[in-house]
Write an enzyme that holds these catalytic residues in place. Structure first.
Site, PDB file in Angstrom:
ATOM      1  CG  LEU A 349      -2.006  -1.003   1.294  1.00 33.33           C
ATOM      2  CD1 LEU A 349      -2.656  -1.001   2.664  1.00 33.33           C
ATOM      3  CD2 LEU A 349      -3.038  -0.694   0.233  1.00 33.33           C
ATOM      4  N   GLY A 350       2.023   1.161   0.609  1.00 35.08           N
ATOM      5  CA  GLY A 350       2.875   2.349   0.655  1.00 35.08           C
ATOM      6  C   GLY A 350       4.102   2.079   1.493  1.00 35.08           C
ATOM      7  N   GLY A 352       6.187   3.982   4.368  1.00 33.67           N
ATOM      8  CA  GLY A 352       6.169   5.161   5.245  1.00 33.67           C
ATOM      9  C   GLY A 352       7.485   5.298   5.959  1.00 33.67           C
ATOM     10  N   GLY A 353       7.529   6.253   6.871  1.00 31.19           N
ATOM     11  CA  GLY A 353       8.753   6.509   7.606  1.00 31.19           C
ATOM     12  C   GLY A 353       9.195   5.300   8.407  1.00 31.19           C
ATOM     13  CG  PHE A 354       7.656   4.447  11.743  1.00 29.53           C
ATOM     14  CD1 PHE A 354       8.691   4.588  12.643  1.00 29.53           C
ATOM     15  CD2 PHE A 354       6.697   5.431  11.668  1.00 29.53           C
ATOM     16  CE1 PHE A 354       8.762   5.690  13.464  1.00 29.53           C
ATOM     17  CE2 PHE A 354       6.767   6.533  12.483  1.00 29.53           C
ATOM     18  CZ  PHE A 354       7.794   6.670  13.380  1.00 29.53           C
ATOM     19  N   GLY A 355       8.255   1.945   7.790  1.00 29.02           N
ATOM     20  CA  GLY A 355       8.349   0.674   7.090  1.00 29.02           C
ATOM     21  C   GLY A 355       7.277   0.525   6.037  1.00 29.02           C
ATOM     22  CB  VAL A 357       1.662  -0.070   4.852  1.00 26.94           C
ATOM     23  CG1 VAL A 357       0.327  -0.455   5.452  1.00 26.94           C
ATOM     24  CG2 VAL A 357       2.387   0.920   5.731  1.00 26.94           C
ATOM     25  CE  LYS A 373       3.134   2.002   8.898  1.00 24.49           C
ATOM     26  NZ  LYS A 373       2.973   3.403   9.140  1.00 24.49           N
ATOM     27  CG  ASP A 469       5.463  11.246  12.195  1.00 26.28           C
ATOM     28  OD1 ASP A 469       5.641  12.404  11.757  1.00 26.28           O
ATOM     29  OD2 ASP A 469       5.876  10.235  11.610  1.00 26.28           O
TER      30      ASP A 469
END
Ligand code: NAG
Ligand code: NAG
Ligand code: NAG
Ligand code: NAG
Ligand code: NAG
Length: 638
Positions: A349-350, A352-355, A357, A373, A469
């Site tokens: 799906l995408g 992000g900053g943390f990993g 998804v 995630k 965040d």
């Protein structure tokens, strides 16, 4: 004439001669008597630091004595040569806060110089005046369109004005090959520069190279220019530097100069050390990680890898005793693996900053669609506290929060399972043109939703949860286009178990409150600051920081403030909306956006107040004053 008088005259003459220099060498500045102003300081180990983290300020450092550039007022300018070692350490690696310049000027410290694009050299009034008698070589890290800069990483020769007479991207030639090796001025690494003028050929050469490489054979810049009309008989030499909305720290490590000859070489071993930047983790990976990986590989081969083991490893999880109590919230890795078709890229799906998804479908659960995630995490220590927190957050329940269903843990990997939000994240609708953008009433609805979720986290739940965040890409839209805040508490992960000596500031540039950057402490008022940036972002359809925007428009909040101060704040509203918005609501959103951006944390409204304003249950806040200083936005309201 008395002997006394003669001695006096001789003394005066010798003083005068002693006051002028025709050469000097500084390997570090500890014992130098530089004339400093603005932010400039000499640190205890002898580094000349021209700027610090103060934004929109300048710093000058000049050699204290004048230098004679002409033998008589009408003579032509003499040759000179100078070399210096400098380093530019940026606040953020993506973007520097203006550069540094070597300057020859009629007086010590250029008094009228402005910060930011003017590099502390000149100002709007005197830019371009023939009476400036200014020669400068700029190492510029911001592309200022007004001065026709070629890029945001260039070296230029400037005479009396900020527009360069000649400029080139920063770099150096190796040997006599005509290939330019690029150099990044804001790399934080020390570099050496040479500036030379030949009085007979009337030619200026400028070279640049990484430290230890030595002076390149071919100069980076070579310009035919007669400096005779520019240089007065005696002049002062120094450095000028400036910060903008973002800062870089500019250091000079050593410097030498000579009239009519080659500047003395600098002794690199005597130069002061730059302060250490946050140590890299890479070396650990190599010294510990690599041997471990190798050993594991060898062992695996030796013991014979059976099919059974492969399967077992594939779905291996880390389950420790203390986790038993969290039973229901724990998902099996196999379950998630199947749900996401083996974490297939098709289900991504995408990122992000943390990993990453992934979307997934659970066959036998009530909520069938999930978003998983995957967060990679190095340390085990913090995991227990973090999982406890995640699980307790499973108890968070609000219609504007993305529900957290549970987690799963593998070696170095944590998977968080959320309910799937079919309409994706909000930023997509604000920036991905031209598909569909949200209309005003949808945007206002989302804003109200996120505000109430944040109010819930701050004040209504059993303990205070700081989100840390908040930004458009962390707001997801459910099937009814309600805004739902995701990723809450995830930033905490980086607090637990990381090296306690380094305070990690987690968050996103442009949303981080100044005091949060300074102290590393996340508070509810820092959340409010980020929420303010979010409000402006949604109303204006622009990111809080737009590195491509012209200088003054770089920071969204400052841009909105400039419209506000001209009494035309509605001009800041997203042009994609056209005239289709509710004036009162739009004004309120922009006003709240500015109030949340106030420098003083206690001056910002609380989420409780914000929710009340947005719901219309209290009259709009009244601004008493608002002003933008170099430190930030100041003001009062009631
Ligand atoms: C700097 O000034 C101090 C006192 O004003 C003097 O003792 C010292 O010698 C000077 N150093 C240099 C390098 O000129
Ligand atoms: C920056 O330098 C100036 C001048 O030396 C000093 O007054 C100020 O406190 C410094 N600021 C920071 C953040 O170090
Ligand atoms: C310098 O030049 C100016 C005008 O060109 C002239 O008036 C003046 O006498 C000259 N001075 C010297 C010392 O030659
Ligand atoms: C610009 O700089 C000049 C020279 O230092 C100074 O006299 C003048 O006051 C400055 N102007 C402004 C507007 O700062
Ligand atoms: C150096 O940078 C320029 C743009 O500034 C780029 O076109 C060129 O490819 C770069 N060269 C190398 C060797 O990276």
């Amino acid at each position: 004439m008395s002997v006394k008088l003669l001695i006096l005259i001789m003394y005066a003459l010798s003083r005068q001669a002693g006051c002028e220099d025709n050469g000097f060498t500084y390997n570090g500045f500890r014992s130098a008597n530089l004339s400093l102003d603005g932010l400039a300081e000499v640190t205890s180990n002898g580094l000349l630091r021209l700027t610090n983290s103060t934004t929109k300020q300048k710093g000058h450092a000049f050699h204290p004595n004048p230098v004679r550039f002409k033998n008589s007022p009408n003579a032509s300018a003499l040759s000179f040569s100078t070399t210096f070692v400098f380093a530019i350490v940026p606040e953020y690696p993506i973007s520097g806060g203006h550069g540094l310049a070597f300057a020859i000027a009629p007086n010590r410290g250029l008094p009228g110089g402005l910060p930011a694009p003017y590099l502390g050299l000149l100002n709007r009034t005197n830019n371009g005046n023939l009476t400036n008698h200014l020669f400068a070589v700029e190492f510029d890290t911001v592309s200022s369109r007004e001065f026709d800069d070629i890029n945001d990483n260039h070296v230029g020769i400037n005479v009396n004005r900020m527009k360069s007479e000649a400029s080139k991207p920063a770099g150096y030639y190796v040997g006599s090959k005509p290939f330019l090796q690029n150099l990044t001025l804001i790399s934080g690494q020390p570099m050496q520069a040479w500036v030379e003028y030949s009085g007979s050929k009337k030619q200026i050469n400028v070279s640049l190279a990484p430290l230890y490489v030595g002076k390149p054979k071919i100069p980076l810049l070579s310009l035919s220019y007669d400096l005779t009309p520019i240089l007065e008989q005696t002049m002062y030499l120094g450095f000028s530097s400036a910060t903008g909305s973002i800062f870089s720290i500019h250091y000079v490590l050593g410097w030498s100069f000579k009239i009519n000859g080659m500047a003395a070489g600098l002794d690199i071993s005597l130069l002061p050390r730059l302060p250490r930047i946050v140590p890299k983790k890479k070396s650990k990976l190599l010294t510990i990680g690599l041997p471990v990986i190798l050993t594991v590989c060898v062992l695996a081969t030796v013991s014979g890898v059976t099919y059974y083991v492969v399967i077992k490893r594939k779905f291996a999880e880390v389950l420790e005793d203390w986790e038993v109590e969290y039973g229901p919230q724990r998902f099996k890795y196999k379950e998630l693996y199947t749900a996401t078709k083996g974490f297939s890229d098709k289900e991504l799906l995408g990122i992000g900053g943390f990993g990453r998804v992934y979307r997934g479908v659970l066959p036998n659960k009530k909520t069938t669609e999930i978003a998983v995630k995957k967060v990679s995490h190095e340390s085990r220590q913090g995991m227990r506290a973090f999982v406890a927190e995640v699980v307790s957050m499973g108890g968070l329940c609000h219609r504007n929060l993305v529900p957290l269903l549970g987690y799963c843990r593998r070696k170095r990997e944590l998977m968080l399972v959320y309910e799937y939000m079919p309409n994706g994240s909000l930023d997509k609708y604000l920036y991905d043109e031209p598909k569909c953008t949200l209309n005003w009433s949808q945007r206002f609805q989302v804003i109200k939703g996120v505000a109430s979720a944040l109010f819930y986290l701050h004040e209504e739940w059993e303990h205070v949860v700081v989100h840390r965040d908040i930004k458009a890409s962390n707001v997801l839209l459910d099937s009814e286009w309600n805004g739902r805040l995701g990723d809450f508490g995830l930033a905490r992960l980086y607090d637990h178990g990381t090296d306690p000596q380094t305070t990690h500031v987690v968050g996103t540039l442009g949303y981080l409150a100044p005091e949060h950057i300074r102290t590393g402490k996340a508070t509810t008022s820092a959340d409010v600051f980020a929420f303010g940036a979010f409000l402006l972002e949604v109303a204006c359809g622009r990111r809080p920081m737009e590195p491509k925007a012209p200088n003054e428009d770089f920071v969204l909040m400052e841009w909105v403030f400039s419209w506000w101060s001209r009494g035309e704040v509605l001009k800041a509203i997203d042009p994609k909306l056209g005239p289709n918005y509710v004036t009162e609501e739009a004004e309120l959103v922009l006003k709240l956006g500015l109030l949340c951006s106030l420098l003083e944390p206690t001056a910002r409204p609380s989420m409780r107040q914000i929710v009340m304003y947005l719901e219309g249950s209290t009259p709009h806040p009244q601004l008493l004053s608002l002003s933008l200083s170099t430190a930030g936005l100041k003001g009062s309201w009631r």
